[in-house]
Design a protein around this motif. Structure first.
Motif, short mmCIF file in Angstrom:
data_model
loop_
_atom_site.label_atom_id
_atom_site.label_comp_id
_atom_site.label_asym_id
_atom_site.label_seq_id
_atom_site.Cartn_x
_atom_site.Cartn_y
_atom_site.Cartn_z
N LEU A 91 -4.98 12.83 1.70
CA LEU A 91 -4.56 11.91 0.70
C LEU A 91 -3.29 11.10 1.08
CD1 LEU A 91 -5.54 10.35 -1.78
CD2 LEU A 91 -4.00 11.99 -3.20
N HIS A 92 -2.29 11.63 1.66
CA HIS A 92 -1.05 11.14 2.06
C HIS A 92 -1.58 9.96 3.25
CE1 HIS A 92 2.87 10.59 3.99
NE2 HIS A 92 3.30 10.47 2.61
N THR A 93 -2.17 10.74 4.06
CA THR A 93 -2.88 9.80 5.27
C THR A 93 -3.48 8.45 4.76
OG1 THR A 93 -2.99 11.81 6.42
CG2 THR A 93 -4.05 10.01 7.57
N LEU A 94 -4.39 8.66 3.77
CA LEU A 94 -5.21 7.55 3.39
C LEU A 94 -4.14 6.58 2.58
CD1 LEU A 94 -8.21 9.44 1.80
CD2 LEU A 94 -8.11 7.99 3.89
N GLN A 95 -3.16 7.04 1.78
CA GLN A 95 -1.94 6.32 1.43
C GLN A 95 -1.37 5.33 2.42
OE1 GLN A 95 1.04 8.50 -0.59
NE2 GLN A 95 1.59 6.87 -2.07
N GLU A 96 -1.05 6.20 3.39
CA GLU A 96 -0.28 5.22 4.34
C GLU A 96 -1.24 4.28 5.10
OE1 GLU A 96 1.08 8.21 7.33
OE2 GLU A 96 2.89 8.58 6.22
N LEU A 97 -2.67 4.69 5.42
CA LEU A 97 -3.32 3.70 5.67
C LEU A 97 -3.63 2.54 4.84
CD1 LEU A 97 -5.49 2.90 7.87
CD2 LEU A 97 -7.31 3.96 6.71
N ALA A 98 -3.81 2.77 3.48
CA ALA A 98 -3.98 1.62 2.57
C ALA A 98 -2.62 0.67 2.65
CB ALA A 98 -4.22 2.21 1.10
N HIS A 99 -1.60 1.30 2.82
CA HIS A 99 -0.27 0.70 2.97
C HIS A 99 -0.30 -0.53 4.32
CE1 HIS A 99 1.74 1.45 -0.81
NE2 HIS A 99 1.23 2.62 -0.79
N THR A 100 -0.71 0.13 5.13
CA THR A 100 -0.72 -0.54 6.36
C THR A 100 -1.63 -1.75 6.31
OG1 THR A 100 -0.11 1.44 7.85
CG2 THR A 100 -1.38 -0.45 8.87
N ARG A 101 -2.82 -1.61 5.61
CA ARG A 101 -3.93 -2.69 5.30
C ARG A 101 -3.14 -3.41 4.41
NH1 ARG A 101 -9.84 0.11 5.03
NH2 ARG A 101 -9.93 -2.23 4.73
N ALA A 106 -4.54 0.34 -2.32
CA ALA A 106 -3.10 1.12 -2.02
C ALA A 106 -2.37 1.74 -3.55
CB ALA A 106 -2.06 0.23 -1.29
N LYS A 107 -2.35 0.94 -4.55
CA LYS A 107 -1.94 1.59 -5.74
C LYS A 107 -2.84 2.50 -6.35
CE LYS A 107 0.39 -2.67 -7.47
NZ LYS A 107 0.51 -3.70 -8.34
N ALA A 108 -4.11 2.65 -6.17
CA ALA A 108 -4.93 3.66 -6.48
C ALA A 108 -4.50 5.11 -5.76
CB ALA A 108 -6.48 3.52 -6.54
N PHE A 109 -4.25 4.76 -4.36
CA PHE A 109 -3.81 5.97 -3.74
C PHE A 109 -2.44 6.32 -3.95
CE2 PHE A 109 -7.11 4.68 -0.36
CZ PHE A 109 -7.86 5.72 -0.43
N ASP A 110 -1.55 5.48 -4.19
CA ASP A 110 -0.24 5.86 -4.71
C ASP A 110 -0.26 6.80 -6.21
OD1 ASP A 110 0.84 4.58 -2.79
OD2 ASP A 110 1.59 2.67 -3.80
N THR A 111 -1.21 6.60 -6.98
CA THR A 111 -1.39 7.22 -8.19
C THR A 111 -1.93 8.42 -8.00
OG1 THR A 111 -1.67 5.12 -9.51
CG2 THR A 111 -2.42 7.07 -10.50
N LEU A 112 -2.90 8.73 -6.89
CA LEU A 112 -3.65 9.83 -6.88
C LEU A 112 -2.60 10.85 -6.20
CD1 LEU A 112 -7.14 8.81 -5.53
CD2 LEU A 112 -6.61 9.98 -7.73
N ASN A 113 -1.86 10.18 -5.22
CA ASN A 113 -0.84 10.91 -4.38
C ASN A 113 0.25 11.75 -5.35
OD1 ASN A 113 0.16 12.39 -1.90
ND2 ASN A 113 1.97 10.66 -1.92
N GLU A 114 0.63 10.67 -6.41
CA GLU A 114 1.65 10.99 -7.35
C GLU A 114 1.11 12.16 -8.37
OE1 GLU A 114 3.56 8.76 -11.15
OE2 GLU A 114 3.66 7.73 -9.41
N ARG A 115 0.12 12.05 -8.85
CA ARG A 115 -0.76 13.26 -9.34
C ARG A 115 -0.54 14.39 -8.71
NH1 ARG A 115 -5.76 9.95 -11.85
NH2 ARG A 115 -4.80 8.54 -13.23
N GLN A 116 -0.96 14.35 -7.43
CA GLN A 116 -1.31 15.66 -6.41
C GLN A 116 0.24 16.30 -6.42
OE1 GLN A 116 -2.04 15.04 -2.26
NE2 GLN A 116 -3.48 16.54 -2.52
N GLU A 117 1.12 15.54 -6.17
CA GLU A 117 2.52 16.00 -6.08
C GLU A 117 3.17 16.51 -7.45
OE1 GLU A 117 4.87 12.42 -4.58
OE2 GLU A 117 4.39 12.89 -2.55
N LYS A 118 2.54 15.86 -8.55
CA LYS A 118 3.19 16.48 -9.93
C LYS A 118 2.34 17.74 -10.12
CE LYS A 118 4.46 12.29 -12.22
NZ LYS A 118 3.78 11.39 -13.41
#
Length: 150
Positions: A7-17, A108-120
């Protein structure tokens, strides 16, 4: 080394895009602005040239000069029409670039939200684990104290 989650990798890719879409949108907007400037210059030049033609026509010009002025004004009108077409295409491209940026940014915001949930969730699991460890340690100390009293 800490392993990154998929998920973190996808988040980084989304931000690159998003960054790439932002760069492209900036280029499109600059191109649109340049097309607008060029159109304005052509229109201003046509207006100036037309005024000069009218002034010379009032003072009397020969048919050859009249034809040259008319032909040049026609060429300017063609150039203005072509530039208006280019400007419209540039505006359409900019609008598509904006839509692309919005889509990438939303992803990218969706991946940020998912990553934040995963971290919590991971933090909550870790906190439960630590609490369990603390409770077990306290219970062990309690048993050891009572066994020592007997």
């Amino acid at each position: 080394m800490v392993q990154k989650s998929p998920l973190h990798t996808l988040q980084e890719l989304a931000h690159t895009r998003v960054d790439e879409a932002t760069r492209r949108l900036g280029e499109l907007m600059a191109g649109e602005q340049a097309a607008e400037v060029k159109l304005k210059l052509l229109q201003d030049y046509r207006k100036e040239y037309s005024s000069r033609f009218m002034e010379n026509a009032r003072n009397g010009i020969d048919p050859n000069a009249w034809r040259n002025y008319s032909n040049f004004l026609a060429k300017l009108d063609e150039a203005i029409g072509a530039q208006q077409f280019m400007l419209e295409r540039s505006r359409q491209a900019t609008a598509q670039g904006q839509q692309s940026w919005v889509a990438e940014n939303t992803r990218a915001k969706a991946f940020d939200t998912l990553n934040e949930r995963q971290e919590k969730l991971a933090a909550a699991r870790h906190e439960k684990f630590e609490q369990r460890q603390t409770d077990e340690h306290a219970m062990k100390n309690f048993r050891n104290q009572h066994e020592g009293e007997e």
